[in-house]
Design an enzyme around this catalytic site. Structure first.
Site, short mmCIF file in Angstrom:
data_model
loop_
_atom_site.label_atom_id
_atom_site.label_comp_id
_atom_site.label_asym_id
_atom_site.label_seq_id
_atom_site.Cartn_x
_atom_site.Cartn_y
_atom_site.Cartn_z
N PHE A 158 0.61 -1.33 0.00
CA PHE A 158 -0.02 -0.14 0.07
C PHE A 158 0.94 1.16 -0.06
CE2 PHE A 158 0.84 0.04 4.55
CZ PHE A 158 1.18 1.11 4.71
N LYS A 182 -0.68 -6.91 -9.24
CA LYS A 182 -1.94 -7.02 -8.29
C LYS A 182 -1.82 -6.03 -7.30
CE LYS A 182 -3.10 -8.26 -4.77
NZ LYS A 182 -3.50 -7.05 -3.65
N CYS A 290 9.96 1.51 3.85
CA CYS A 290 10.72 0.38 4.23
C CYS A 290 12.03 0.87 4.43
CB CYS A 290 10.60 -0.80 3.16
SG CYS A 290 11.22 -0.23 1.69
N GLU A 385 8.98 -4.21 13.25
CA GLU A 385 8.52 -3.06 12.60
C GLU A 385 7.51 -2.35 12.96
OE1 GLU A 385 7.23 -4.04 8.35
OE2 GLU A 385 8.57 -2.47 7.52
P1 NAD Z 1 1.49 -6.65 3.07
O1 NAD Z 1 2.33 -7.71 2.87
O2 NAD Z 1 0.19 -6.74 3.84
O3 NAD Z 1 0.67 -6.84 1.49
C1 NAD Z 1 1.37 -6.56 0.53
C2 NAD Z 1 0.89 -7.32 -0.82
O4 NAD Z 1 0.42 -8.66 -0.53
C3 NAD Z 1 -0.85 -6.58 -0.92
O5 NAD Z 1 -0.77 -6.60 -2.33
C4 NAD Z 1 -1.58 -7.68 -0.41
O6 NAD Z 1 -2.97 -7.73 -1.08
C5 NAD Z 1 -1.00 -9.03 -0.48
N1 NAD Z 1 -0.98 -9.98 0.48
C6 NAD Z 1 -1.49 -9.68 1.80
N2 NAD Z 1 -1.50 -10.92 2.46
C7 NAD Z 1 -1.43 -11.79 1.60
C8 NAD Z 1 -1.19 -13.24 1.84
N3 NAD Z 1 -1.48 -13.88 2.82
N4 NAD Z 1 -0.99 -14.17 0.79
C9 NAD Z 1 -0.78 -13.38 -0.55
N5 NAD Z 1 -0.96 -12.13 -0.52
C10 NAD Z 1 -1.19 -11.39 0.45
O7 NAD Z 1 2.16 -5.32 3.14
P2 NAD Z 1 1.72 -3.78 3.23
O8 NAD Z 1 0.86 -3.65 4.56
O9 NAD Z 1 0.70 -3.46 2.00
O10 NAD Z 1 2.85 -2.99 2.96
C11 NAD Z 1 3.71 -2.54 4.06
C12 NAD Z 1 4.89 -3.67 4.26
O11 NAD Z 1 5.50 -3.60 3.02
C13 NAD Z 1 5.97 -3.11 5.32
O12 NAD Z 1 6.18 -4.13 5.88
C14 NAD Z 1 6.96 -2.52 4.48
O13 NAD Z 1 8.34 -2.47 5.30
C15 NAD Z 1 7.15 -3.22 3.18
N6 NAD Z 1 7.75 -2.69 2.19
C16 NAD Z 1 8.78 -3.16 1.87
C17 NAD Z 1 9.58 -2.81 0.78
C18 NAD Z 1 10.92 -3.16 0.43
O14 NAD Z 1 11.49 -2.55 -0.52
N7 NAD Z 1 11.36 -4.08 1.12
C19 NAD Z 1 9.09 -1.69 0.03
C20 NAD Z 1 7.69 -1.00 0.47
C21 NAD Z 1 7.24 -1.64 1.58
#
Ligand code: NAD
Length: 494
Positions: A158, A182, A290, A385
């Site tokens: 997000f 997605k 992140c 985190e």
């Molecule tokens: P999230 O893991 O909840 O969701 C990310 C994606 O995964 C979304 O599209 C969601 O629909 C999907 N998803 C959620 N649960 C799932 C499951 N059980 N199985 C398959 N798909 C699933 O992450 P978020 O809350 O959207 O984003 C924040 C997180 O992302 C933080 O932990 C942040 O550190 C991380 N992030 C990391 C980077 C990086 O480069 N390392 C960059 C941006 C964000």
């Protein structure tokens, strides 16, 4: 439209799927998209069903045959037009990013600009990435050819609705793949604008697919036999799940996870640089990036620098200077984490809770910058985190102790040091257990062509997601050995 901090449209935005070059709402269950700025619904989308995912990937696979045979220079031509459209529409796209993710308009625009930087790198591939060819024995030539994989998928989080997808879209498409995206179900609206821009640029139908939805849609995409590679960015828990599922199918996967970034502050650091760099790192995007600073490892006597950080953070008020938190539940989670840290013995030297919301945005999700001092190593505030504008200060006697604490964390995205001593900076660069290191930089994001990616629990898979280290993820390298004439000097490979 009511214009104050951001434009909030009066009408609900519909957020369709993009399948075979056509936009459609689909028949799956609907869900709403809320703006963190006012807590109100601003749009509606639908979960793509298994049948819709299958149909979309079938169309992408059909488009793949022609796209992979389109010369690199022609593909690049379309991406050049895509760049012009993004620049033309940058304010509209940035406002959409702010509307759905809660970022300030300036942060959203900076994210689109970073996406454009990756796009510019992709545009240069036609000149930079010409493959090697060599006469390996008399009359015999070996050459490398970079070939697209076919249909590839990307699952995005997000917090950067434009920038994170733009880490991969330009490179994957320019290299000749068809891309199934997605977006996060919390922030899917920007994807429509990016999809429209690609089509206006002349991208053939089916080369870009956008499917909205949640877990089931992700799993259907990963499980589809025609999807050859899966890129994921999000939390570590889900990154690991996606990586495990994709690789169990024998697919290549690169899954970037969460972070707990440390900044080591040394007594000789410049107070102004430390104040601005560290405060902006933990408050930027309301701490929801992140690369945000989360733990400050204060080595020795650094009170003047901490005072500068606190002053800058106090001035970073919610609204125009700092954006909103993604959901009400996340604000509650952060409030609880602050309470727990205090119970664990930390001192609250800046409390961002209960501050007045910006005028006109009282229904939004807000938490002002918060600083906890004397956080205990190993406590929740030190290890997990939090993903909000909260800085945990841990006091350390010396740099070795600071590095030991940094190394003990499971994550490994970023680590920075603020100092004027080159030897100390080098010590941190060498010994930090992080994929990206900053020296007097609060948010050490590498710029193209230097690639982006962490280590440890912050990344599952090999390579990085942008830059030169991403090219081999999005392509196969074919080795072609050629002989056109009989040679006199036969050897083992003639
Ligand atoms: P999230 O893991 O909840 O969701 C990310 C994606 O995964 C979304 O599209 C969601 O629909 C999907 N998803 C959620 N649960 C799932 C499951 N059980 N199985 C398959 N798909 C699933 O992450 P978020 O809350 O959207 O984003 C924040 C997180 O992302 C933080 O932990 C942040 O550190 C991380 N992030 C990391 C980077 C990086 O480069 N390392 C960059 C941006 C964000």
């Amino acid at each position: 439209m009511s214009q104050t901090i951001i434009d909030i449209p009066n009408e609900s935005i519909s957020c369709p799927h993009l399948v075979g070059g056509e936009w459609n709402q689909g028949s799956g269950e609907s869900f709403e998209i809320f703006s963190p700025y006012n807590g109100e619904s601003v749009g509606t989308s639908h979960h793509a069903t298994t049948e819709e995912v299958n149909k979309a990937i079938y169309a992408a696979n059909l488009a793949s045959e022609s796209w992979k045979n389109t010369p690199l220079k022609e593909r690049t031509g379309i991406m050049f037009k895509f760049r012009e459209i993004l620049l033309r529409d940058i304010d509209k796209i940035s406002n959409m990013v702010s509307l759905e993710s809660g970022k300030t308009f300036g942060e959203s625009k900076a994210g689109v600009m970073k996406g454009l930087e990756v796009l510019e790198y992709a545009l240069s591939l036609q000149n930079l990435d010409s493959a090697a060819k060599m006469e390996v024995s008399r009359g015999v030539h070996c050459e490398y050819r970079r070939e697209p994989l076919g249909v590839v998928a990307s699952i995005t989080p997000f917090n950067f609705p434009a920038m994170v997808p733009m880490w991969t879209i330009p490179i994957a498409l320019t290299l000749g793949n068809c891309y199934v995206w997605k977006p996060s179900e919390k922030t899917p609206l920007t994807a429509t604008l990016i999809g429209e821009a690609l089509h206006e640029a002349g991208l053939p139908k089916g080369v870009m697919t956008i499917l909205n939805g949640g877990v089931q849609t992700v799993n259907d995409i990963i499980d589809h036999e025609d999807v050859k590679a899966v890129a994921f960015v999000g939390s570590s828990k889900v990154a690991k799940l996606v990586y495990t599922r994709a690789t169990a199918h024998g697919k290549r996967a690169l899954c970037l996870g969460g972070a707990k970034n440390h900044i080591i502050l040394l007594p000789d650091a410049d107070s102004e640089m430390a104040g601005v760099g560290i405060a902006d790192s933990f408050t930027g995007c309301a701490g929801q990036r992140c690369m945000a600073a989360s733990v400050l490892l204060a080595v020795g006597s650094v009170d003047s620098q901490i005072e500068a950080i606190k002053k800058r953070a106090e001035e970073t008020t919610c609204g125009e200077k700092m954006g909103a938190i993604i959901t009400k539940e996340q604000v509650e989670f952060l409030n609880q984490a602050i309470d727990e840290a205090v119970k664990d013995g930390a001192k609250l030297i800046l409390d961002g809770r209960g501050k007045p919301a910006p005028k006109g945005y009282e229904g939004g999700y807000w938490l002002a910058p918060t600083i906890l001092d004397g956080v205990k190593p190993g406590s929740k505030a030190a290890m997990t985190e939090l993903f909000g504008p909260v800085l945990s200060i841990i006091r350390a006697q010396n740099i070795s102790e600071a590095l030991e604490i940094e190394n003990s964390n499971d994550y490994g995205n970023a680590c920075s040091v603020f100092t004027n001593n080159g030897a100390m900076a080098e010590l941190v660069a060498k010994n930090a257990s992080a994929g990206m290191v900053g020296i007097n930089i609060g948010v050490p994001v590498p710029r193209e062509p230097f690639s982006f990616g962490g280590i440890n629990e912050s990344k599952f898979g090999y390579g990085d997601i942008t830059g030169s280290n991403s090219l081999n993820f999005w392509s196969d390298i074919k080795k072609v050995t050629t002989k056109w004439q009989m040679q006199n000097d036969h050897n083992w490979m003639s």
